[in-house]
Design a protein around this motif. Structure first.
Motif, PDB file in Angstrom:
ATOM      1  N   LEU A 139       0.903  -1.049  -0.005  1.00  0.00           N
ATOM      2  CA  LEU A 139      -0.003   0.011  -0.092  1.00  0.00           C
ATOM      3  C   LEU A 139       0.827   1.256   0.086  1.00  0.00           C
ATOM      4  CD1 LEU A 139      -2.949   1.006   0.133  1.00  0.00           C
ATOM      5  CD2 LEU A 139      -2.463   1.078   2.762  1.00  0.00           C
ATOM      6  N   ILE A 140       0.772   2.030  -1.062  1.00  0.00           N
ATOM      7  CA  ILE A 140       1.785   3.123  -1.277  1.00  0.00           C
ATOM      8  C   ILE A 140       1.803   4.326  -0.137  1.00  0.00           C
ATOM      9  CG2 ILE A 140       2.047   2.419  -3.691  1.00  0.00           C
ATOM     10  CD1 ILE A 140       0.628   5.250  -4.302  1.00  0.00           C
ATOM     11  N   ASN A 141       0.418   4.582   0.281  1.00  0.00           N
ATOM     12  CA  ASN A 141       0.331   5.695   0.907  1.00  0.00           C
ATOM     13  C   ASN A 141      -0.582   5.564   2.275  1.00  0.00           C
ATOM     14  OD1 ASN A 141      -1.920   5.377  -0.421  1.00  0.00           O
ATOM     15  ND2 ASN A 141      -1.888   7.312  -1.525  1.00  0.00           N
ATOM     16  N   ALA A 142       0.110   4.894   3.421  1.00  0.00           N
ATOM     17  CA  ALA A 142      -0.713   4.656   4.509  1.00  0.00           C
ATOM     18  C   ALA A 142      -0.074   5.588   5.820  1.00  0.00           C
ATOM     19  CB  ALA A 142      -0.463   3.289   4.727  1.00  0.00           C
ATOM     20  N   TRP A 143      -1.186   6.319   6.381  1.00  0.00           N
ATOM     21  CA  TRP A 143      -0.836   6.793   7.828  1.00  0.00           C
ATOM     22  C   TRP A 143      -0.835   5.541   8.855  1.00  0.00           C
ATOM     23  CZ3 TRP A 143      -5.074  11.011   6.874  1.00  0.00           C
ATOM     24  CH2 TRP A 143      -4.662  11.923   6.065  1.00  0.00           C
ATOM     25  N   TYR A 144       0.003   5.800   9.710  1.00  0.00           N
ATOM     26  CA  TYR A 144       0.184   4.687  10.893  1.00  0.00           C
ATOM     27  C   TYR A 144      -1.096   4.600  11.640  1.00  0.00           C
ATOM     28  CZ  TYR A 144       2.178   1.911  14.746  1.00  0.00           C
ATOM     29  OH  TYR A 144       1.925   0.766  15.742  1.00  0.00           O
ATOM     30  N   SER A 145      -1.452   3.470  11.898  1.00  0.00           N
ATOM     31  CA  SER A 145      -2.356   2.836  12.819  1.00  0.00           C
ATOM     32  C   SER A 145      -2.061   1.559  13.335  1.00  0.00           C
ATOM     33  CB  SER A 145      -3.698   3.134  12.354  1.00  0.00           C
ATOM     34  OG  SER A 145      -4.056   1.801  11.527  1.00  0.00           O
ATOM     35  N   ASP A 146      -2.405   1.392  14.603  1.00  0.00           N
ATOM     36  CA  ASP A 146      -2.115   0.132  15.333  1.00  0.00           C
ATOM     37  C   ASP A 146      -2.869  -1.095  14.671  1.00  0.00           C
ATOM     38  OD1 ASP A 146      -0.285   1.030  17.161  1.00  0.00           O
ATOM     39  OD2 ASP A 146      -1.707   1.461  18.737  1.00  0.00           O
ATOM     40  N   GLU A 147      -4.155  -0.505  14.138  1.00  0.00           N
ATOM     41  CA  GLU A 147      -4.889  -1.765  13.423  1.00  0.00           C
ATOM     42  C   GLU A 147      -4.371  -2.556  12.513  1.00  0.00           C
ATOM     43  OE1 GLU A 147      -9.448  -2.137  11.737  1.00  0.00           O
ATOM     44  OE2 GLU A 147      -8.763  -0.204  12.416  1.00  0.00           O
ATOM     45  N   ARG A 148      -3.616  -1.429  11.695  1.00  0.00           N
ATOM     46  CA  ARG A 148      -2.939  -1.892  10.324  1.00  0.00           C
ATOM     47  C   ARG A 148      -1.531  -2.725  10.474  1.00  0.00           C
ATOM     48  NH1 ARG A 148      -4.050   3.970   7.377  1.00  0.00           N
ATOM     49  NH2 ARG A 148      -6.163   3.901   7.229  1.00  0.00           N
ATOM     50  N   THR A 149      -1.097  -2.795  11.789  1.00  0.00           N
ATOM     51  CA  THR A 149      -0.057  -3.537  11.860  1.00  0.00           C
ATOM     52  C   THR A 149      -0.446  -5.022  12.000  1.00  0.00           C
ATOM     53  OG1 THR A 149      -0.225  -3.359  14.124  1.00  0.00           O
ATOM     54  CG2 THR A 149       1.129  -1.615  13.213  1.00  0.00           C
TER      55      THR A 149
END
Length: 245
Positions: free
Chosen positions: A83-93
């Motif tokens: 995914l080229i443009n992601a802001w950080y979130s714990d859920e996405r880890t």
């Protein structure tokens, strides 16, 4: 003849090893101009930066522009590697590994010019409806504040039109992305809204590499190294200038 056969066998082994390393990565992102949009030069700034870095790291890349929800779901399922443009979130880890930040986004609230809404704290915004793009992560404080009246929408353009029409009180978006999008809206939309002076946050922008790819850690490390090299040799800044940012 025997020497030739040995040489061919060695070449074959090297090609197999190289092919296993220089894999093709399936990248995805949504239309988020000026950072990502297939209608823009080289697909937009983020697309250009990520593609250049991964290519310099030895990867072949393919890019699909899809709605955000499909992109994030595809990374989780392994249909997409990056995914080229992601802001950080714990859920996405739980679905991918984040790179180091390769850019910073400044998030700002937008209101109607006739509105007297002020923003110094999120608590001040609890009485107001705020259009947000589905599946976007904005900031930990904003995302976790259950008292905020968030109205999910498909895109920032939808949010801007709803705001101008009085269907919501606020929306929020990266400043450059919002300015770009508003520049392509009808005059009655563009001229009826304005930014609040204080930013919600400054978010670091990353690639997110699917945990379904067994080489995710190496891909992230290779990307981080390539971005650092691009900053050192000036090619990183040149891409910003190329895209007018």
């Amino acid at each position: 003849m025997l020497r030739l056969l040995r040489a061919m066998a060695l070449l074959g082994m090297l090609l197999i090893a190289h092919g296993a390393w220089a894999q093709t990565l399936r990248m995805a992102g949504d239309a988020w101009a000026p950072y990502a949009d297939v209608a823009l030069l080289n697909g937009g700034l983020s697309t250009d930066l990520v593609r250049t870095a991964l290519t310099r790291a030895g990867y072949t890349v393919e890019y699909d522009q899809v709605p955000w929800a499909r992109a994030i779901h595809g990374v989780g399922e392994g249909r997409y590697d990056v995914l080229i443009n992601a802001w950080y979130s714990d859920e996405r880890t739980l679905i991918g590994e984040f790179s180091e930040a390769y850019m910073i986004n400044r998030l700002r609230f937008i209101k109607r010019k006739t509105s007297d809404i002020q923003y110094e704290s999120l608590q001040q915004l609890h009485p107001y409806s705020i259009a947000v793009v589905r599946s976007y992560a904005y900031s930990p404080a904003f995302d976790s504040d259950a008292s905020l009246k968030k109205v999910p929408v498909a895109s920032f353009s939808t949010a801007a039109r709803m705001l101008a029409a009085g269907r919501v009180d606020l929306t929020v978006e990266d400043e450059y992305a919002a300015r770009f999008a508003l520049g392509h809206e009808a005059e009655e939309v563009r001229d009826s809204v304005e930014f609040l002076s204080k930013s919600l946050s400054e978010n670091s922008l990353h690639i997110l590499v699917s945990l379904k790819n067994p080489d995710h850690a190496r891909i992230v490390a290779d990307f981080d190294k390539a971005i650092a090299a691009m900053k050192a040799d000036g090619s990183y800044d040149r891409l910003f200038k190329l895209h007018g940012l």
